[in-house]
Design a protein around this motif. Structure first.
Motif, short mmCIF file in Angstrom:
data_model
loop_
_atom_site.label_atom_id
_atom_site.label_comp_id
_atom_site.label_asym_id
_atom_site.label_seq_id
_atom_site.Cartn_x
_atom_site.Cartn_y
_atom_site.Cartn_z
N TRP A 542 6.45 -2.54 -7.17
CA TRP A 542 5.10 -2.61 -6.33
C TRP A 542 5.76 -2.19 -4.84
CZ3 TRP A 542 0.52 -1.47 -5.79
CH2 TRP A 542 -0.45 -2.02 -4.92
N THR A 543 5.13 -1.34 -4.38
CA THR A 543 5.85 -0.66 -3.18
C THR A 543 5.29 -1.35 -1.87
OG1 THR A 543 5.26 1.38 -4.02
CG2 THR A 543 6.17 1.50 -1.87
N SER A 544 4.06 -1.92 -1.76
CA SER A 544 3.98 -2.69 -0.80
C SER A 544 2.31 -3.29 -0.90
CB SER A 544 3.47 -2.04 0.58
OG SER A 544 3.21 -2.63 1.62
N ASP A 545 2.21 -4.50 -0.48
CA ASP A 545 0.77 -5.19 -0.20
C ASP A 545 -0.15 -4.34 0.44
OD1 ASP A 545 1.23 -7.12 -2.31
OD2 ASP A 545 1.43 -8.72 -0.74
N ASP A 546 0.32 -3.54 1.44
CA ASP A 546 -0.54 -2.62 2.39
C ASP A 546 -1.07 -1.32 1.60
OD1 ASP A 546 -1.80 -1.31 4.29
OD2 ASP A 546 -0.40 -2.10 5.67
N THR A 547 -2.14 -1.42 1.03
CA THR A 547 -2.55 -0.24 0.18
C THR A 547 -3.46 0.69 1.24
OG1 THR A 547 -4.17 -1.52 -0.53
CG2 THR A 547 -2.49 -1.24 -1.96
N ARG A 552 -0.07 3.61 4.10
CA ARG A 552 0.57 3.82 2.92
C ARG A 552 1.44 5.24 3.01
NH1 ARG A 552 1.83 2.00 -2.71
NH2 ARG A 552 1.55 -0.25 -2.21
N THR A 553 0.74 6.21 3.83
CA THR A 553 1.80 7.21 3.91
C THR A 553 2.97 7.11 4.48
OG1 THR A 553 0.75 8.00 6.19
CG2 THR A 553 -0.46 8.73 4.32
N LYS A 554 3.08 6.07 5.39
CA LYS A 554 4.41 5.68 6.12
C LYS A 554 5.34 5.02 5.16
CE LYS A 554 2.14 5.40 10.68
NZ LYS A 554 1.45 4.46 11.78
N ILE A 555 4.66 4.13 4.42
CA ILE A 555 5.48 3.22 3.54
C ILE A 555 6.13 4.02 2.57
CG2 ILE A 555 5.58 1.38 2.01
CD1 ILE A 555 3.13 -0.19 3.94
N GLN A 556 5.22 4.63 1.79
CA GLN A 556 5.56 5.71 0.94
C GLN A 556 6.87 6.63 1.31
OE1 GLN A 556 1.50 5.20 -1.71
NE2 GLN A 556 2.50 7.16 -1.86
N VAL A 565 9.69 8.92 -6.40
CA VAL A 565 7.96 8.51 -6.19
C VAL A 565 7.86 7.74 -7.36
CG1 VAL A 565 7.79 10.51 -4.57
CG2 VAL A 565 7.50 10.96 -6.82
N SER A 566 8.41 8.23 -8.54
CA SER A 566 8.02 7.58 -10.00
C SER A 566 8.33 6.22 -9.96
CB SER A 566 8.62 8.24 -10.96
OG SER A 566 9.95 8.11 -10.74
N ALA A 567 9.16 5.73 -8.99
CA ALA A 567 9.61 4.34 -8.98
C ALA A 567 8.60 3.55 -8.03
CB ALA A 567 11.05 4.27 -8.27
N MET A 568 7.56 4.24 -7.33
CA MET A 568 6.64 3.48 -6.48
C MET A 568 5.37 3.17 -6.89
SD MET A 568 7.11 5.64 -3.01
CE MET A 568 8.42 6.35 -2.63
N SER A 569 5.05 1.94 -7.48
CA SER A 569 3.67 1.73 -7.64
C SER A 569 2.65 1.96 -6.59
CB SER A 569 3.70 -0.01 -8.16
OG SER A 569 4.41 0.01 -9.36
N CYS A 570 1.36 2.63 -6.89
CA CYS A 570 0.62 3.00 -5.90
C CYS A 570 -0.88 2.95 -6.28
CB CYS A 570 1.08 4.36 -5.27
SG CYS A 570 2.48 4.65 -4.75
N HIS A 571 -1.45 1.89 -5.63
CA HIS A 571 -2.72 1.86 -6.24
C HIS A 571 -3.87 2.01 -5.11
CE1 HIS A 571 -1.12 -1.62 -9.11
NE2 HIS A 571 -0.74 -0.35 -9.30
#
Ligand code: DGJ
Length: 724
Positions: A542-547, A552-556, A565-571
């Motif tokens: 889970w990449t961040s609680d900030d969705t 999210r563009t910055k966090i990702q 990118v496949s390791a990042m859960s993105c909701h």
């Protein structure tokens, strides 16, 4: 390829596009010579004569005039004339702490090294094991280097062995040391810093004389600082110039340092945080450091990132999982928080099924007495008052609707208001008589203790055995304080942090082995433990609680500097966003979440019909591109930290297909002519862009680019690019 030249005593290691060279000088010290573009075996002799300086032909000179103080070394010594930060320090039983390691022997073995109880690269073509011996103690040191023909990553670690009878303390045990000599230009360092909800922001600062140190002293890798540092040459950009990456495959307290010395060389090294570290080695015992993944790129940060992405996918993440299609998840956390019952969950599951999602993940609050964050952690049995019919009822409903079921745990934690704590208050980390610090109202279990880890393994296993669960979200919501365990004597408390991390790895190893059909997702209050060690067990984190669709563009972006990118859960979550209060278009949230392992985290029953139609479309779109998410090469085109746009592009390895997502942050009328040049295509192939109805050569798309659409605040676009 690893080659040893007996004449010059040089060792040349080569991977896909790089070579790494060192030699054993006349005093038996391991001297670093070169790390950069690939060179041939014959060049090693040249490097010894041309760059083996200030090596002296007289071994005695190494004790004179502090000759080692400027020598590029593979293992910095301590107390013997090299005043730069040391790599390994041994304290003898008599209290003397000096260390200088000299060559004893070496061997080149096929394959990778497996470090007991720790995550490590699953394969390698060859490994060089260089055995050195301390001048002042009985400690032998293996420096390990693994290389592979298809990788730009060199894997390093160190193993210490007490070959004597007297106990010794390892006072510092870094995993690697290397030197970038003659860096007379302006070099800089990039770290991934942050906080909760702002993980992995790239921060670049110039390097100057003295030591830059990044670290975590929180007991885990942390939101605040990722265990990664890159050293950038003056001309390093996103797609050009040289840079060097240093990534620790480690989830515990760590340190990486870059020391610019008096002669302008940069000594970079890192490993387990040496602050208050100490590990006792009795005669015959060994100690292994975590591995580090070192990467050289002549193609800028983008080249380094792609090399790391390939490395994590091919060498670290579970091969059974890494390229397998990921489930589109619906998670109930932001939809309900702790406030749910069967009816509420079933209504979300019903909608998820209608919209084409794959797995329902039940988050925090299903166990013990857990209606808020003050109680229940550690009691891993279902709260049947809240969930009538228990998990089986919810799972049954999922099955009826064609969904799989996932469940949240926080295995390393305990609430004081829990049956577990009442039964075993001493299982929580802390010192009797000292009021503990609380984070999110909870305490941390003492994972240095085998009985604690065994108990958690049994209770979590029982739930997984007795229920049809295909997915586990493994959370961790606080830092470690009090750093003390009654499990160890006073003179071994310096082992605490690392032993905790070994406890975490031990549990992860046992659970993932015992339940091979369960997909384990990592999490730590968002992306607080997003590192190469965790990725060994959790193919996705889970990449961040900030969705938020903008943040999210910055966090990702920052996360992708190292991790695929496949390791990042993105909701996709609801608006106004629960963290930032910002409202962004639904389409934008979907587009940004499609650049990772996509999912949803909102109350689906509250969506409008139009939004539901968008969800269906987003899931259909994702099925078209998820191969690119799993296997593609990432190109970062527009930096969200620097301007009004974010843009990233995934390109298939054969360059026949690409997927581009862009976002424009402000609908600025003076910023209407932005051209986006594409990257990573084949110049001589012809491509179409579906959304634009455009056909052009790779050369034109990369050379001239395309105008970005004129969009209002946080508007986004996606382009599907295909070879004709
Ligand atoms: C922190 C996680 O990042 C969230 O996604 C959620 O699982 C909460 N913990 C639950 O307590």
């Amino acid at each position: 390829m690893i080659a040893f030249d007996n004449g010059t005593k040089s060792l040349l290691l080569s991977g896909k596009n790089y070579s790494y060279c060192m030699y054993i000088n006349c005093a038996g010290l391991l001297q670093h010579l070169y790390w950069g573009k690939k060179i041939g075996a014959a060049d090693a002799a040249f490097l010894v004569t041309a760059h083996g300086l200030p090596a002296s032909p007289n071994p005695d000179d190494y004790n004179k005039d502090m000759a080692t103080d400027g020598m590029p070394s593979e293992c910095g010594s301590f107390g013997r004339g090299d005043f730069r930060p040391a790599t390994v320090i041994v304290r003898r039983e008599d209290g003397a702490a000096m260390s200088r390691f000299r060559y004893v022997s070496h061997k080149i073995v096929k394959g990778a090294l497996h470090l007991q109880g720790m995550p490590c690269a699953r394969k390698a073509d060859e490994t060089l094991i260089l055995t050195l011996k301390d001048d002042f103690s009985d400690i032998e040191l293996d420096l390990n280097y693994s290389v592979s023909e298809d990788s730009d990553v060199l894997v390093r670690s160190a193993v210490m062995r007490n070959a004597g009878k007297d106990a010794a303390e390892i006072a510092k045990a870094f995993s690697f040391c290397t030197e970038l000599p003659d860096t007379r230009g302006t070099w800089s360092a990039l770290r991934l810093a942050g906080s909760w909800a702002r993980e992995r922001t790239p921060v670049v600062t110039p390097l100057a004389e003295g030591t830059l140190r990044i670290e975590s002293a929180r007991g885990y890798s942390s939101h605040q600082m990722n265990p990664f540092l890159a050293v950038l040459s003056e001309d390093c950009g996103e797609e050009s110039g040289e840079c060097y990456g240093f990534n620790l495959l480690y989830s515990g307290s760590f340190a990486i340092t870059a020391d610019v010395s008096h002669n302008k060389s940069i000594r970079v090294q890192g490993g387990i945080n040496d602050f208050l570290f100490g590990w006792q080695l009795q005669g015959g015992e060994t100690f292994a450091t975590p591995q580090a993944a070192l990467c050289y790129s002549a193609e800028g940060l983008g080249g380094m990132s792609r090399a790391y992405h390939d490395f994590f996918r091919e060498y670290i993440i579970d091969p059974k999982r890494v390229y397998a299609r990921r489930p589109v998840v619906i998670n109930n956390w932001e939809a309900t928080y702790f406030d749910f019952d069967n009816e509420k969950l079933c209504s979300i599951i019903d909608e998820a099924a209608k919209l084409g999602m794959d797995t329902f993940v039940l988050d925090d609050g299903w166990f013990g007495k857990r209606d808020g964050d003050t109680s229940g952690l550690g009691d891993w049995f279902v709260n049947e008052e809240k969930l009538k019919g228990g998990l089986k009822a919810v799972i049954g409903h999922c099955k009826e609707k064609g969904l799989k079921f996932g469940l949240w745990f926080e295995p390393e934690m305990v609430s004081e208001d829990s049956e577990l704590y009442r039964a075993h208050p001493d299982w929580a980390i802390g010192k009797a008589g000292v009021e503990p610090c609380r984070g999110r109202n909870q305490l941390v279990l003492d994972f240095t203790r085998k009985e604690v880890v065994d108990y958690i393994f049994e209770t979590v296993s029982k739930i997984l055995r007795e229920n049809e669960i295909s997915y586990v979200k493994w959370d961790k919501n606080r830092d470690i304080t009090e750093n003390y365990t009654a499990n160890l004597p006073a003179d071994r408390q310096g082992e605490f942090w690392h032993r905790y991390t070994l406890g975490f790895y031990g549990l992860a190893e046992r659970l993932t082995k015992a339940f091979p059909n369960v997909f384990f997702e990592g999490c730590a209050g968002g992306g607080g433990r997003f590192d190469g060690g965790a990725l060994y067990y959790f193919p996705q984190i889970w990449t961040s609680d900030d969705t938020d669709g903008l943040e999210r563009t910055k966090i990702q972006w920052g996360t992708s500097v190292c991790y695929p990118v496949s390791a990042m859960s993105c909701h996709v979550s609801a608006c106004p966003n629960h963290q930032t209060g910002r409202t962004t278009p639904f389409a934008t949230r979907g587009a940004i979440a499609s650049l990772g392992a996509t999912g949803y985290e909102l109350d689906l029953t509250k969506l409008s019909e139009e939004e539901k139609a968008q969800v269906r479309e987003q899931i259909e779109n994702y099925k078209l591109i998820d191969e690119l998410v799993l296997r593609g090469d990432l190109y970062r085109l527009a930096d969200p930290f620097d301007g009004n746009y974010f843009c990233e592009m995934l390109v298939s390895k054969d360059k026949s297909k690409a997927y581009l997502v862009g976002e424009r942050f402000r609908g600025d009328p003076c910023d209407h002519d932005r051209v986006m040049k594409l990257f990573g295509l084949n110049e001589s192939k012809t491509y179409t862009i579906r959304e634009l109805n455009v056909t052009a050569s790779g050369a034109a798309l990369m050379g001239a680019g395309l105008f970005c659409p004129r969009l209002p605040d946080c508007g986004s676009w996606v382009w599907h690019i295909e070879e004709v």
